[in-house]
Design an enzyme around this catalytic site. Structure first.
Site, short mmCIF file in Angstrom:
data_model
loop_
_atom_site.label_atom_id
_atom_site.label_comp_id
_atom_site.label_asym_id
_atom_site.label_seq_id
_atom_site.Cartn_x
_atom_site.Cartn_y
_atom_site.Cartn_z
N TYR A 182 42.88 -36.64 35.44
CA TYR A 182 41.95 -36.62 33.97
C TYR A 182 41.72 -34.97 33.87
O TYR A 182 41.30 -34.09 34.33
CB TYR A 182 40.43 -37.08 34.43
CG TYR A 182 39.93 -37.40 33.22
CD1 TYR A 182 39.82 -38.55 32.50
CD2 TYR A 182 39.12 -36.23 32.42
CE1 TYR A 182 39.30 -38.84 31.42
CE2 TYR A 182 38.55 -36.64 31.30
CZ TYR A 182 38.48 -37.77 30.74
OH TYR A 182 37.85 -38.09 29.49
N HIS B 124 30.04 -23.16 30.17
CA HIS B 124 30.71 -24.29 30.24
C HIS B 124 29.98 -25.56 29.91
O HIS B 124 30.54 -26.55 29.23
CB HIS B 124 31.03 -24.66 31.85
CG HIS B 124 32.38 -23.98 32.52
ND1 HIS B 124 33.65 -24.58 32.07
CD2 HIS B 124 32.39 -23.09 33.49
CE1 HIS B 124 34.30 -23.78 32.66
NE2 HIS B 124 33.86 -23.04 33.51
N GLU C 115 32.76 -54.86 75.13
CA GLU C 115 32.61 -55.13 73.81
C GLU C 115 32.42 -56.41 73.41
O GLU C 115 32.27 -56.82 72.28
CB GLU C 115 33.13 -54.24 72.80
CG GLU C 115 33.24 -52.77 72.99
CD GLU C 115 33.99 -52.05 72.11
OE1 GLU C 115 34.61 -52.44 71.32
OE2 GLU C 115 33.73 -50.58 71.85
N HIS D 49 41.21 -58.52 72.41
CA HIS D 49 41.67 -57.07 72.71
C HIS D 49 41.96 -57.03 74.22
O HIS D 49 43.02 -56.29 74.54
CB HIS D 49 40.27 -56.33 72.18
CG HIS D 49 40.27 -55.99 70.88
ND1 HIS D 49 39.96 -56.97 69.84
CD2 HIS D 49 40.66 -54.78 70.27
CE1 HIS D 49 39.88 -56.26 68.79
NE2 HIS D 49 40.10 -54.96 69.08
N SER E 103 28.86 -26.70 36.25
CA SER E 103 29.27 -25.59 36.96
C SER E 103 28.30 -24.49 37.53
O SER E 103 27.03 -24.76 37.14
CB SER E 103 30.18 -24.64 36.08
OG SER E 103 31.23 -25.32 35.58
N ASP F 69 39.48 -18.90 38.41
CA ASP F 69 39.57 -20.21 37.71
C ASP F 69 40.91 -20.15 36.92
O ASP F 69 41.70 -21.34 36.69
CB ASP F 69 38.77 -20.21 36.42
CG ASP F 69 37.29 -20.51 36.67
OD1 ASP F 69 37.18 -21.21 37.59
OD2 ASP F 69 36.47 -20.13 35.75
N GLN G 108 30.06 -18.96 33.76
CA GLN G 108 29.91 -20.14 33.89
C GLN G 108 28.83 -20.95 33.09
O GLN G 108 28.93 -22.24 32.91
CB GLN G 108 29.53 -20.46 35.73
CG GLN G 108 30.32 -19.97 36.48
CD GLN G 108 31.64 -20.38 36.32
OE1 GLN G 108 31.90 -21.67 36.57
NE2 GLN G 108 32.51 -19.89 35.94
N ASN H 130 33.11 -35.54 32.10
CA ASN H 130 31.94 -35.38 31.64
C ASN H 130 31.11 -36.36 32.34
O ASN H 130 31.61 -37.01 33.49
CB ASN H 130 31.67 -35.64 30.08
CG ASN H 130 32.06 -37.14 29.74
OD1 ASN H 130 32.33 -37.91 30.43
ND2 ASN H 130 32.54 -37.33 28.56
N GLN I 26 36.95 -45.19 30.26
CA GLN I 26 38.11 -46.32 30.33
C GLN I 26 39.42 -45.69 30.99
O GLN I 26 40.12 -46.49 31.41
CB GLN I 26 38.33 -46.69 28.70
CG GLN I 26 38.54 -45.60 27.87
CD GLN I 26 37.15 -44.91 27.16
OE1 GLN I 26 36.21 -45.06 27.72
NE2 GLN I 26 37.44 -44.47 25.79
N GLU J 63 28.89 -23.56 44.08
CA GLU J 63 30.35 -23.80 43.78
C GLU J 63 31.16 -22.53 43.90
O GLU J 63 32.19 -22.43 44.31
CB GLU J 63 30.69 -24.38 42.14
CG GLU J 63 31.83 -24.65 41.64
CD GLU J 63 31.95 -25.03 40.30
OE1 GLU J 63 33.11 -25.46 39.95
OE2 GLU J 63 31.16 -24.70 39.79
N HIS J 64 30.52 -21.69 43.08
CA HIS J 64 31.20 -20.24 43.24
C HIS J 64 29.92 -19.20 43.69
O HIS J 64 28.85 -19.16 43.32
CB HIS J 64 31.60 -19.73 41.87
CG HIS J 64 32.43 -20.62 41.12
ND1 HIS J 64 31.75 -21.20 40.17
CD2 HIS J 64 33.80 -20.77 41.44
CE1 HIS J 64 32.87 -22.23 39.71
NE2 HIS J 64 34.15 -22.05 40.50
#
Length: 428
Positions: free
Chosen positions: A129, A259, A411, A416, A234, A357, A256, A211, A188, A323-324
């Protein structure tokens, strides 16, 4: 923006509450996504075309929903030369970095004489994506497609919202060898990759940022397909001493914040005067950024400055699990080596997060929303899977078989037990 001082009696509780504040998907988003995913699963292409009209305000049909090879070539040719050169430079580094991650197959014989091992194989089909809303993201194409290509994935299907595809995105797709691109976005698109829709065939895993609707859709289709992660807004933490230039650190924080209004930027420093200088530089730079509205909202609502001894920074970073994180100082490893929870760490005064990045080579698809406590960034490992190998001969089976029978009986699984006992000449 909020200020916290480590010396305040209520610091721990106040800062923990700040870190725990929600910046995630509201329930109404998930409800809307549920209906979209169900419609695509049931109706296929008809639902995709309907949602393109409803959400994207464009008319597409089966004849033009796929981006042709000629369109990819023509769009890539429109990309400015210096951008194409940067894309090629980044692609080389990203591919080389991820190629070094390739694990080895293994085969060995243990003390019982059993032949054991494992082998790694690539996924067959992956969907990527690529967002198309706030900006063009050629780096997203490179960071997601190249590890898959290096891993040996045979089919890479890219989806991106309909509309004019940016030349830089098409140039990146060409550089990464992506030839299957579909004009479909949002929840979708995720559903189409998971379940198939007309000429869009299902994939085995879906990766790439999006998003809140895209993230909610990935959550819904997980299990039918694999996903990389549930990406949130971010984040960056900058640990900086007063020897830094305030305008450099301000730019890193805003890298950041721009973003998303829900992004989070945090400065940790031991010098109040330096912190004030960085805050002033942030305000000055916000006035000149074309992304200033989003960055200002992010800094205002989710930004923070923490005044604390720098030797406390690793513990604070682990609490945030960002994240960073940048350690902008001399000998940064002294502190960074103590950090357990971070998606990516950038060391030194001239290693801004932005190079990660784009061109460092490491992947910029990283865990957010404190997920660095239990997960890693995108890598070659997301596009391969491990299969165990076991081989017994009669002698080694004679060692393992009786214990298999004993455990299966314990068991309460008689079939088995029998499958081992019958080879031992026993009844079970």
């Amino acid at each position: 923006m909020r200020r916290f001082s480590f010396s305040d009696p209520g610091f721990s509780a106040a800062f923990a509450a700040f870190v725990d504040e929600r910046r995630e998907t509201p329930e109404e988003v998930d409800a809307a996504v549920r209906d979209v995913v169900a419609a695509v699963r049931a109706e296929g292409m008809a639902a995709l075309l309907r949602f393109a009209r409803q959400f994207d305000k464009v008319e597409i049909d089966e004849s033009n929903i796929r981006v042709s090879t000629e369109e990819i070539e023509a769009g890539a040719a429109e990309c400015p030369v210096q951008v194409r050169e940067a894309i090629a430079f980044a692609a080389h580094r990203i591919a080389a970095y991820h190629a070094r991650q390739r694990p080895a197959d293994m085969a060995f014989k243990d003390e019982a004489g059993v032949e054991l091992g494992w082998r790694w194989t690539a996924l067959e089909a992956v969907g990527i994506y690529v967002p198309g809303g706030r900006a063009a993201y050629p780096s997203t194409v490179l960071m997601n497609a190249l590890p898959a290509k290096v891993a040996g994935v045979e089919r890479i299907a890219m989806v991106t919202p309909p509309g004019r595809l940016q030349p830089a995105v098409l140039a990146a797709a060409k550089e990464a060898g992506v030839t299957e691109i579909w004009r479909v976005g949002g929840a979708q698109a995720v559903a189409a990759l998971a379940y198939g829709a007309g000429p869009i065939k299902p994939v085995d895993k879906i990766v790439g940022p999006g998003n809140a609707y895209v993230t909610a859709a990935k959550r819904r289709v997980y299990g039918t397909v694999g996903i990389d992660a549930l990406a949130g807004p971010s984040e960056i933490v900058v640990v900086a001493d007063s020897a830094n230039r305030p305008d450099w650190i301000a730019a890193d924080l805003l890298s950041q914040a721009e973003h998303d209004p829900a992004a989070q930027s945090i400065l940790i420093t031991d010098d109040e005067a330096f912190a004030s200088a960085v805050e002033a530089a942030v305000q000055e730079q916000l006035a000149t950024l074309t992304t200033g509205a989003d960055a200002a909202a992010s800094w205002r609502d989710h930004g923070a400055v923490v005044i604390a001894p720098l030797d406390q920074a690793p513990a604070l970073v682990d609490l945030i699990a960002p994240e960073h994180v940048e350690f902008a100082m001399e000998s940064p490893e002294r502190l960074s080596d103590q950090v357990r929870h971070a998606g990516a760490i950038f060391l030194g005064r001239v290693t801004p997060e932005a190079i990660g990045d784009y061109v460092a080579g490491s992947n910029h698809v990283l865990p957010t929303s404190r997920a660095a406590r239990f997960s890693s960034g995108l890598s070659l490992y997301d596009f391969i899977k491990r299969t165990s190998i076991v081989k017994c001969d009669a002698a080694s089976f004679a060692v393992l078989g009786p214990h298999t029978v004993a455990l299966a009986d314990a068991e309460g699984l008689p079939a088995h037990a029998r499958s081992a006992a019958i080879r031992l000449g026993q009844s079970s």
